[in-house]
Design an enzyme around this catalytic site. Structure first.
Site, PDB file in Angstrom:
ATOM      1  N   PRO A  22      37.472  32.395  38.726  1.00  0.00           N
ATOM      2  CA  PRO A  22      38.197  33.280  37.802  1.00  0.00           C
ATOM      3  C   PRO A  22      37.804  34.748  38.025  1.00  0.00           C
ATOM      4  O   PRO A  22      36.633  35.050  38.163  1.00  0.00           O
ATOM      5  CB  PRO A  22      37.741  32.818  36.415  1.00  0.00           C
ATOM      6  CG  PRO A  22      37.034  31.530  36.613  1.00  0.00           C
ATOM      7  CD  PRO A  22      36.619  31.444  38.041  1.00  0.00           C
ATOM      8  N   GLU A  23      38.791  35.611  38.074  1.00  0.00           N
ATOM      9  CA  GLU A  23      38.521  37.041  38.202  1.00  0.00           C
ATOM     10  C   GLU A  23      38.692  37.709  36.834  1.00  0.00           C
ATOM     11  O   GLU A  23      39.061  37.063  35.856  1.00  0.00           O
ATOM     12  CB  GLU A  23      39.465  37.651  39.237  1.00  0.00           C
ATOM     13  CG  GLU A  23      39.168  37.135  40.647  1.00  0.00           C
ATOM     14  CD  GLU A  23      39.069  38.267  41.672  1.00  0.00           C
ATOM     15  OE1 GLU A  23      38.655  39.383  41.314  1.00  0.00           O
ATOM     16  OE2 GLU A  23      39.414  38.017  42.842  1.00  0.00           O
TER      17      GLU A  23
END
Ligand SMILES: [Zn+2]
Length: 279
Positions: free
Chosen positions: A2-3
């Site tokens: 996840p960014e």
């Protein structure tokens, strides 16, 4: 992994479901994720009211009415699930479950267990060892061209590596750095200390724009940031250069035509860029 926009979207989903609620019951499925759960975690959470949320870099802080915040990191594969409490048993790899006073279950699912959970005093969140050394938030108003130029001054590393260094800017990951450099028309190989003036002035809004657009896409495509299966956040987006080696970029003026998006490896990570457009 996840960014920042995904983490922001997950955080907003948690806020929509948990803010103001009391955690009636807690289930810990195992003693640890990446690190052991902090001693007394279950006790701290049980009966606590959730007063608010904050994101810092890729960390989520859930504030409790007891003066403590829960620090969450999704790691490589962590996900948050939301389900009505009557849907029974935890799913596979659901290592932490919070049951709210209004009948919902929020689960932390993490097959690879690189995620982490810790407790920190709310008034000392930023001095937690994982947060203390982080650079400014890219979406903060104080993050502007002057701050960026100052940060990069004297740094000989490529700008790509400098932007990935969390001490310079917090929360930027590989994909969004590639996309922001493309939008700003800055070569990923350019020395960081040469990104000043007009280039810095283009780069800062480009960073803010790629992040803001992704967050907005998550918000508009999901009701309360929840996917149909109950998973919070979203992890798909259309990239302009990332993963598009060999394709023509959409921005090159022609003729002559775009030479095609190149892929190179910098600091063991793939970089995608248009060598004609990005200087
Ligand atoms: Zn091009």
């Amino acid at each position: 992994m996840p960014e920042l926009p995904e983490v922001e979207t997950v955080m907003r989903g948690l806020r929509a479901r948990l803010e103001g609620r009391v955690i009636a019951r807690v289930r810990l499925g195992r003693p640890d994720l990446r690190w052991p759960f902090p001693p007394g975690l279950g006790q701290m959470l049980t009966g606590a009211r959730v007063t608010g949320f904050r994101r810092r870099a890729k960390y989520i802080l859930m504030r409790l009415d007891r003066g403590e915040s829960v620090l969450l990191h999704l790691g490589m594969s962590g996900r948050m699930l939301i389900a009505p409490d009557d849907e029974g048993v935890p799913v596979l790899h659901e290592h932490l479950s919070l049951h709210t006073d209004d009948g919902w279950r929020v689960g932390f699912v993490d097959p690879r267990r690189f995620g982490s959970v810790d407790l920190v005093a709310t008034d000392a969140e930023d001095s937690h060892r994982l947060l203390a050394g982080l650079g400014p938030e890219p979406l903060d108003d104080m993050f502007d061209a002057a701050v960026l130029s100052e940060m990069l001054r004297g740094k000989r590393t490529p700008i790509k590596a400098a932007l990935l260094d969390q001490r310079n800017v917090a929360g930027l990951g590989n994909i969004y750095v590639c996309e922001a450099l493309f939008r700003a028309r800055v070569s990923p190989q350019r020395g960081a200390d040469s990104v000043a003036g007009a280039r810095a002035a283009r780069l800062v809004p480009a960073i803010k724009m790629v992040l803001t657009e992704a967050i907005a896409a998550g918000g508009s495509s999901l009701r309360d940031y929840v996917q149909p299966g109950g998973e919070l956040g979203y992890f798909q987006h259309a990239w302009q250069v990332y993963g598009r080696e060999g394709e023509l970029c959409a921005t090159c003026p022609g003729p002559p035509r775009c030479v095609g998006i190149h892929r190179i490896v910098q600091s063991a990570r793939s970089t995608f860029y248009c060598p004609r457009l990005q200087r």
